[in-house]
Design a protein around this motif. Structure first.
Motif, PDB file in Angstrom:
ATOM      1  N   LYS A   6       0.406 -16.106   1.614  1.00 31.37           N
ATOM      2  CA  LYS A   6       1.375 -16.109   2.720  1.00 31.37           C
ATOM      3  C   LYS A   6       1.249 -17.384   3.545  1.00 31.37           C
ATOM      4  CE  LYS A   6       1.461 -11.069   3.185  1.00 31.37           C
ATOM      5  NZ  LYS A   6       1.319  -9.915   4.127  1.00 31.37           N
ATOM      6  N   GLY A   7       2.261 -17.623   4.362  1.00 30.09           N
ATOM      7  CA  GLY A   7       2.200 -18.742   5.281  1.00 30.09           C
ATOM      8  C   GLY A   7       1.372 -18.403   6.511  1.00 30.09           C
ATOM      9  N   PRO A   8       0.908 -19.406   7.251  1.00 31.59           N
ATOM     10  CA  PRO A   8       0.138 -19.152   8.472  1.00 31.59           C
ATOM     11  C   PRO A   8       0.983 -18.400   9.498  1.00 31.59           C
ATOM     12  CG  PRO A   8      -0.054 -21.453   7.771  1.00 31.59           C
ATOM     13  CD  PRO A   8       1.042 -20.851   6.963  1.00 31.59           C
ATOM     14  N   GLN A   9       0.348 -17.434  10.161  1.00 31.16           N
ATOM     15  CA  GLN A   9       1.007 -16.651  11.191  1.00 31.16           C
ATOM     16  C   GLN A   9       0.302 -16.883  12.518  1.00 31.16           C
ATOM     17  OE1 GLN A   9       3.854 -14.629  10.606  1.00 31.16           O
ATOM     18  NE2 GLN A   9       3.771 -15.760   8.689  1.00 31.16           N
ATOM     19  N   LEU A  10       1.070 -17.210  13.548  1.00 30.73           N
ATOM     20  CA  LEU A  10       0.504 -17.399  14.881  1.00 30.73           C
ATOM     21  C   LEU A  10      -0.084 -16.077  15.387  1.00 30.73           C
ATOM     22  CD1 LEU A  10       0.277 -19.273  17.442  1.00 30.73           C
ATOM     23  CD2 LEU A  10       2.363 -18.144  18.216  1.00 30.73           C
ATOM     24  N   LEU A  21       6.631 -28.995  22.726  1.00 31.96           N
ATOM     25  CA  LEU A  21       5.353 -28.305  22.859  1.00 31.96           C
ATOM     26  C   LEU A  21       5.496 -26.794  22.719  1.00 31.96           C
ATOM     27  CD1 LEU A  21       2.517 -29.335  23.126  1.00 31.96           C
ATOM     28  CD2 LEU A  21       2.624 -28.903  25.571  1.00 31.96           C
ATOM     29  N   ASP A  22       6.462 -26.403  21.933  1.00 31.26           N
ATOM     30  CA  ASP A  22       6.563 -24.999  21.569  1.00 31.26           C
ATOM     31  C   ASP A  22       5.716 -24.819  20.319  1.00 31.26           C
ATOM     32  OD1 ASP A  22       9.408 -22.721  21.250  1.00 31.26           O
ATOM     33  OD2 ASP A  22       7.253 -22.377  21.358  1.00 31.26           O
ATOM     34  N   THR A  23       5.412 -23.592  20.018  1.00 30.80           N
ATOM     35  CA  THR A  23       4.579 -23.398  18.847  1.00 30.80           C
ATOM     36  C   THR A  23       5.391 -23.580  17.582  1.00 30.80           C
ATOM     37  OG1 THR A  23       2.822 -21.997  17.973  1.00 30.80           O
ATOM     38  CG2 THR A  23       4.921 -20.927  18.472  1.00 30.80           C
ATOM     39  N   GLN A  24       4.716 -23.730  16.475  1.00 34.80           N
ATOM     40  CA  GLN A  24       5.368 -23.837  15.191  1.00 34.80           C
ATOM     41  C   GLN A  24       5.239 -22.510  14.455  1.00 34.80           C
ATOM     42  OE1 GLN A  24       4.447 -27.236  12.743  1.00 34.80           O
ATOM     43  NE2 GLN A  24       4.488 -28.643  14.476  1.00 34.80           N
TER      44      GLN A  24
END
Lengths: 114, 109
Positions: free
Chosen positions: B42-46, A100-103
């Motif tokens: 770009k790729g998704p960024q949190l 359940l860590d972020t990706q």
């Protein structure tokens, strides 16, 4: 976070050929994921790759079409085999360092199949 | 499996105004809700995330709220700037990540 690189960043390929996409992470990670993102669409999980075991594929994706390697804790490859124009997409790898860590996502590989 | 719906699909706001993007999910076992920003090429960024034991989280101009009872969560961006223009994805995660369909945000200078 994690620094993730992908090679190639983009490619144009002929129908019937195969392309191998590489994903490199700057630290050891338990789980790596491969996603497909068709133009203007959301992310669809292709498979989950853990080091030392066979990749787990989602419904609609098979190993013969998308073979995956995970030789160590920082690297994985996805091959798109026997390509057709319908395989034209962005392919993204991501990593997850724990439950359940972020990706965290790589920059993606933009594939065009003619 | 989980089903994540995201609205609106496109959103245009004037610079300085606020933007709100909403997501609903179906699986009560989902307990982690990240938001990603994807710029062109770009790729998704949190950008922010929230876990099920929290109702709200804020990071400068960005905030996320979660209503577990109603199974919905929202992204709030205040004082929008042109560089906020991008596609935003929500996700709901339990054992696996499930992504929303994306919102294309345009901030008009």
């Amino acid at each position: 976070s994690a620094v993730i690189s992908q090679k190639p960043s983009r490619d144009i390929c002929q129908r019937g050929t195969s392309l191998t996409i590489q994903c490199q992470v700057d630290s050891q990670v338990t789980m790596m994921f491969w996603y497909r993102q068709q133009p203007g669409q959301s992310l669809t999980l292709i498979a989950t790759a853990n080091q030392g075991s066979e990749a787990t594929y989602e419904s609609g994706f098979v190993i013969d079409k998308f073979p995956i390697s995970r030789p160590n804790l920082t690297f994985s490859t996805l091959t798109v085999s026997n390509m057709s124009p319908e395989d034209s997409s962005i392919y993204l790898c991501s990593v997850d360092r724990g439950s359940l860590d972020t990706q965290y996502f790589g920059p993606g590989t933009r594939l065009t199949v003619l | 499996g989980e089903n994540v719906e995201q609205h609106p699909s496109t959103l245009s706001v004037q610079e300085g105004d606020s933007a709100v993007i909403k997501c609903t999910y179906s699986d009560s076992a989902s307990n982690y809700f990240p938001w990603y920003k994807q710029e062109l090429g770009k790729g998704p960024q949190l950008i922010i995330d929230i876990r099920s034991n929290v109702g709200e989280k804020k990071d400068q101009r960005i905030a996320v709220t979660l209503n577990k009872t109603a199974k919905h969560f929202s992204l709030h961006i205040t004082e929008t700037q042109p560089e906020d223009s991008a596609v935003y994805f929500c996700a709901a995660a339990g054992n696996q990540f499930y992504f929303g369909t994306g919102t294309s945000l345009t901030v008009i200078p």
